[in-house]
Design a protein around this motif. Structure first.
Motif, PDB file in Angstrom:
ATOM      1  N   ILE A 380       0.838  -1.210   0.000  1.00 61.05           N
ATOM      2  CA  ILE A 380       0.000   0.000   0.000  1.00 61.05           C
ATOM      3  C   ILE A 380       0.869   1.254   0.000  1.00 61.05           C
ATOM      4  O   ILE A 380       0.581   2.217  -0.724  1.00 61.05           O
ATOM      5  N   SER A 381       1.936   1.254   0.782  1.00 60.43           N
ATOM      6  CA  SER A 381       2.812   2.430   0.824  1.00 60.43           C
ATOM      7  C   SER A 381       3.485   2.657  -0.522  1.00 60.43           C
ATOM      8  O   SER A 381       3.637   3.800  -0.970  1.00 60.43           O
ATOM      9  N   GLU A 382       3.881   1.587  -1.212  1.00 64.68           N
ATOM     10  CA  GLU A 382       4.506   1.738  -2.525  1.00 64.68           C
ATOM     11  C   GLU A 382       3.521   2.307  -3.545  1.00 64.68           C
ATOM     12  O   GLU A 382       3.897   3.140  -4.372  1.00 64.68           O
ATOM     13  N   ARG A 383       2.275   1.860  -3.476  1.00 63.33           N
ATOM     14  CA  ARG A 383       1.281   2.391  -4.412  1.00 63.33           C
ATOM     15  C   ARG A 383       1.058   3.885  -4.185  1.00 63.33           C
ATOM     16  O   ARG A 383       0.797   4.634  -5.122  1.00 63.33           O
ATOM     17  N   HIS A 384       1.206   4.347  -2.941  1.00 60.15           N
ATOM     18  CA  HIS A 384       0.986   5.753  -2.612  1.00 60.15           C
ATOM     19  C   HIS A 384       2.298   6.541  -2.579  1.00 60.15           C
ATOM     20  O   HIS A 384       2.353   7.616  -1.993  1.00 60.15           O
ATOM     21  N   GLN A 385       3.349   5.988  -3.192  1.00 56.45           N
ATOM     22  CA  GLN A 385       4.661   6.644  -3.244  1.00 56.45           C
ATOM     23  C   GLN A 385       5.193   6.940  -1.844  1.00 56.45           C
ATOM     24  O   GLN A 385       5.842   7.954  -1.611  1.00 56.45           O
ATOM     25  N   GLY A 386       4.913   6.027  -0.926  1.00 62.02           N
ATOM     26  CA  GLY A 386       5.366   6.187   0.458  1.00 62.02           C
ATOM     27  C   GLY A 386       6.685   5.490   0.707  1.00 62.02           C
ATOM     28  O   GLY A 386       7.122   4.644  -0.082  1.00 62.02           O
ATOM     29  N   GLN A 387       7.300   5.831   1.820  1.00 68.78           N
ATOM     30  CA  GLN A 387       8.572   5.233   2.234  1.00 68.78           C
ATOM     31  C   GLN A 387       8.374   4.581   3.594  1.00 68.78           C
ATOM     32  O   GLN A 387       8.049   5.245   4.566  1.00 68.78           O
ATOM     33  N   LEU A 388       8.554   3.254   3.656  1.00 70.95           N
ATOM     34  CA  LEU A 388       8.366   2.495   4.894  1.00 70.95           C
ATOM     35  C   LEU A 388       9.698   2.320   5.602  1.00 70.95           C
ATOM     36  O   LEU A 388      10.682   1.899   4.994  1.00 70.95           O
ATOM     37  N   ASP A 389       9.734   2.630   6.889  1.00 73.07           N
ATOM     38  CA  ASP A 389      10.944   2.473   7.707  1.00 73.07           C
ATOM     39  C   ASP A 389      10.580   1.723   8.988  1.00 73.07           C
ATOM     40  O   ASP A 389       9.552   2.016   9.619  1.00 73.07           O
ATOM     41  N   ILE A 390      11.433   0.770   9.367  1.00 76.86           N
ATOM     42  CA  ILE A 390      11.226  -0.001  10.596  1.00 76.86           C
ATOM     43  C   ILE A 390      12.494   0.113  11.440  1.00 76.86           C
ATOM     44  O   ILE A 390      13.581  -0.265  10.990  1.00 76.86           O
ATOM     45  N   GLU A 391      12.349   0.641  12.644  1.00 78.29           N
ATOM     46  CA  GLU A 391      13.463   0.767  13.585  1.00 78.29           C
ATOM     47  C   GLU A 391      13.116  -0.018  14.841  1.00 78.29           C
ATOM     48  O   GLU A 391      11.981   0.065  15.324  1.00 78.29           O
ATOM     49  N   SER A 392      14.071  -0.770  15.347  1.00 72.16           N
ATOM     50  CA  SER A 392      13.790  -1.581  16.530  1.00 72.16           C
ATOM     51  C   SER A 392      15.063  -1.794  17.338  1.00 72.16           C
ATOM     52  O   SER A 392      16.175  -1.821  16.787  1.00 72.16           O
ATOM     53  N   GLU A 393      14.873  -1.932  18.625  1.00 73.89           N
ATOM     54  CA  GLU A 393      15.980  -2.225  19.533  1.00 73.89           C
ATOM     55  C   GLU A 393      15.527  -3.323  20.470  1.00 73.89           C
ATOM     56  O   GLU A 393      14.471  -3.217  21.125  1.00 73.89           O
ATOM     57  N   VAL A 394      16.302  -4.384  20.517  1.00 74.84           N
ATOM     58  CA  VAL A 394      15.933  -5.541  21.329  1.00 74.84           C
ATOM     59  C   VAL A 394      15.801  -5.119  22.790  1.00 74.84           C
ATOM     60  O   VAL A 394      16.677  -4.471  23.357  1.00 74.84           O
ATOM     61  N   GLY A 395      14.656  -5.480  23.382  1.00 72.69           N
ATOM     62  CA  GLY A 395      14.401  -5.162  24.783  1.00 72.69           C
ATOM     63  C   GLY A 395      13.757  -3.812  25.019  1.00 72.69           C
ATOM     64  O   GLY A 395      13.330  -3.521  26.134  1.00 72.69           O
ATOM     65  N   LYS A 396      13.644  -2.988  23.973  1.00 71.60           N
ATOM     66  CA  LYS A 396      13.073  -1.643  24.156  1.00 71.60           C
ATOM     67  C   LYS A 396      11.820  -1.401  23.320  1.00 71.60           C
ATOM     68  O   LYS A 396      10.948  -0.642  23.735  1.00 71.60           O
ATOM     69  N   GLY A 397      11.723  -1.989  22.155  1.00 73.87           N
ATOM     70  CA  GLY A 397      10.526  -1.794  21.354  1.00 73.87           C
ATOM     71  C   GLY A 397      10.816  -1.514  19.893  1.00 73.87           C
ATOM     72  O   GLY A 397      11.971  -1.518  19.450  1.00 73.87           O
TER      73      GLY A 397
END
Length: 410
Positions: A380-397
């Motif tokens: 869906i983000s690609e169809r809307h010319q969006g940029q998806l980012d995922i950030e994560s840290e083990v034990g914090k969220g």
């Protein structure tokens, strides 16, 4: 060569004899005339002995230059065409690489020009086929498996020209193979995901049938609850599969309708809070009051927001906040959803948007995940010319963000 030498000796002899007569005659006109005739005869003799291009080439069995077949590889138009080709292409004359375009040089190295084609393409199948091919060979396709690296596949085709020249075409089929494997994996995973709840449903139904009316209300209620849960899981999986299919069908059609992303996010949050979803009170909203117009599909954007927030609620720790933010960044808007869960190890993050990929399969099943939520978000983000980012840290969220372009007049 012998005929030319004897003719030259004869001519010089005639000139010498004429010169002797002229000297003895002491300037006699007749002697001078004889000398002139002798000189003319000598010149004619020498001219008749000179080589002629047509007679020499024909006697040697060699065709004149204008009658010889032209080299296609040397033609300037061929060189221009080769430079415009994106796939690797080689021009070969007598098994020697005469010309190579930039793609071929990047793939095989600059040293291939002037090298034997059988050593330039270092693959056993290619070498074996090139060593036995003749000038009249058909244009067939040869598969080069694990070339130039393991897991890749290229194909090779050869077009035979006149004069012993050939054109070698190389094509990278690795992406097509990867897509085929992805489709096969998708069908296998979908079948497995559907089969698992279906087996549970059938098993508990058979158990209920075998109870033969026994008055065990608690057990019956527990079994029916499991059947309902598994049926809903199967229903959600079918819904998600249909969603991916619809999004992929529309991926080349940019939305033209103007929608308010802020209103879509508020509506989705209200739906989640009013539903029976666990942890509705943990949602913390930081949206502001500004309208955020963009070109989009309202239903798909609502599904995107729903999937991101639902994931955070499923995998965050109960009682911890699930923060939903909307922030305008120049001509774009950023939607961010953060949880305070166990976090995700860095090596898993690149694969989170793959279909049916799960970091913890057992936990994902226990919370009702289908493994398709973030895959739908990505499409869906690609169809809307969006940029998806995922950030994560083990034990914090984990923090999932999507940025979209705002409407031009926003």
């Amino acid at each position: 060569m012998f005929d030319r030498l004897s003719s030259l000796v004869t001519a010089l002899t005639l000139v010498a004899i004429a010169a002797i007569f002229a000297a003895l005659a002491d300037g006699d006109p007749l002697a001078i005339a004889m000398m002139a005739i002798a000189g003319f005869a000598a010149a004619l003799t020498v001219y008749s002995a000179l080589p002629h291009a047509h007679s020499d080439t024909r006697s040697a069995g060699v065709a004149p230059a204008e009658m010889r077949p032209l080299s296609f590889l040397r033609h300037p138009d061929f060189a221009r065409w080769v430079d415009q080709e994106k796939d690797p292409l080689l021009g070969v004359a007598d098994n020697i690489v005469a010309i190579a375009n930039d793609a071929a040089i990047r793939l095989l190295g600059r040293h291939i020009v002037g090298a034997d084609i059988r050593t330039a393409i270092r693959h056993p199948v290619a070498a074996e086929w090139l060593s036995r091919i003749d000038g009249d060979a058909a244009l067939e396709t040869i598969n080069l498996v694990d070339y130039p690296r393991p897991g890749q596949r290229w194909t090779m085709r050869i077009a035979a020209l006149s004069n012993g020249e050939r054109i070698v075409f190389l094509s990278d089929r690795s992406a097509i193979d990867a897509a085929d494997r992805m489709r096969s994996d998708f069908v296998a995973n979908a079948s497995h995901e559907l089969r698992t709840p279906l087996a549970a449903i059938l098993g508990y139904v058979e158990t209920l049938q075998d109870m033969n009316g026994e008055d065990d209300g608690a057990t019956r209620h527990r079994f029916l609850s499991i059947i309902e849960r598994e049926a809903r899981r199967m229903q959600q999986l079918v819904i998600d599969l249909l969603s991916i299919s619809r999004v992929e069908a529309d991926r080349f059609r940019r939305p033209t309708t103007e929608v308010d992303l802020a209103a879509i996010v508020r509506h989705t949050i209200t739906q989640l809070q009013d539903s029976e979803t666990a942890r509705p009170r943990d949602i913390v909203v930081a949206l502001g009051t500004e309208k955020l117009p963009m070109r989009g599909d309202e239903a798909q954007l609502g599904q995107l927001v729903h999937n991101i927030i639902s994931n955070a609620m499923k995998y965050g720790h109960p009682g911890t906040p699930v923060t939903v933010e909307l922030l305008r960044e120049g001509a774009r808007v950023r939607l961010s959803v953060s949880d305070e869960g166990d976090g995700i190890a860095p090596d898993h993050i690149p694969r989170l948007t793959e279909r049916f990929y799960r970091v913890d399969e057992a936990r994902s099943r226990s919370v009702g995940g289908t493994g398709l939520g973030l895959a739908i978000v990505k499409h869906i983000s690609e169809r809307h010319q969006g940029q998806l980012d995922i950030e994560s840290e083990v034990g914090k969220g984990t923090r999932v963000s999507v940025t979209f372009p705002l409407a031009v007049d926003a």
